[in-house]
Design an enzyme around this catalytic site. Sequence first.
Site, short mmCIF file in Angstrom:
data_model
loop_
_atom_site.label_atom_id
_atom_site.label_comp_id
_atom_site.label_asym_id
_atom_site.label_seq_id
_atom_site.Cartn_x
_atom_site.Cartn_y
_atom_site.Cartn_z
N ASP A 10 0.88 -1.16 0.00
CA ASP A 10 0.00 0.00 0.00
C ASP A 10 0.92 1.22 0.00
O ASP A 10 2.10 1.12 0.37
CB ASP A 10 -0.88 -0.03 1.26
CG ASP A 10 -1.65 1.25 1.47
OD1 ASP A 10 -2.30 1.72 0.52
OD2 ASP A 10 -1.59 1.79 2.59
N ASP A 12 0.00 5.00 1.02
CA ASP A 12 -0.14 6.01 2.07
C ASP A 12 -0.03 5.41 3.46
O ASP A 12 -0.67 4.40 3.77
CB ASP A 12 -1.49 6.73 1.92
CG ASP A 12 -1.59 7.50 0.62
OD1 ASP A 12 -1.74 8.72 0.68
OD2 ASP A 12 -1.48 6.89 -0.46
#
Length: 209
Positions: A10, A12
């Site tokens: 991922d 962020d």
Amino acid sequence: MVSKRLILFDMDSTFIQEEVIDLLAQEAGVGDQVANLTEIAMQGKIDFSEALKERLKLFAGADSQIIEIVKNKISLSPGILEIINQCHQKNWLIGVVSGGFLNVIEDLLKEVGVDFYKAHLLEIHEGRLTGKILGEIIDRNYKKQYLIDTASKYQIDLKDTIAVGDGANDLEMIKIAGLGVAYNAKPILREAANLQLEKGQLANLVQYL
């Protein structure tokens, strides 16, 4: 020759330390509204797709120059460069699949040598954000399928994959990866992960490569 393996991050609050949508919101003057929606979406208390649409609406009319400002405010999570280096030494592929925005993150991902990536593209018209994205929403099921499809493309068994995330949107890819890693994560993700790492411990992943 050692067979290829795959690690998928991922973006962020995982690959980077910030939440890009929150940084954009601060520059657009809608920080509090967006941050609240971001938090409850990451906890899984509201559907990600709906939360994204509601947040994006708040950006409508904002000057697209905020993208350039935010590019200079994002920073890699400690340990990421070490992981990238080890991946490339050991024949691993490293990728990012993000509910964030390509307009902000692409230059950084190219710079550090990520092999592939996928994120939303913010729509811009006459120098202003429209409050919409181009293409489909990258939700938890999209991320799961992206891991499946990428592994298949490179003929990598899912048992030879690692997925790393921090929020509810990462849940499905975490479940199907050979090693699902919750990094500084929300409770919903911690419960599903094989491995939990706290903030600052990302470099510990090197031992699994």
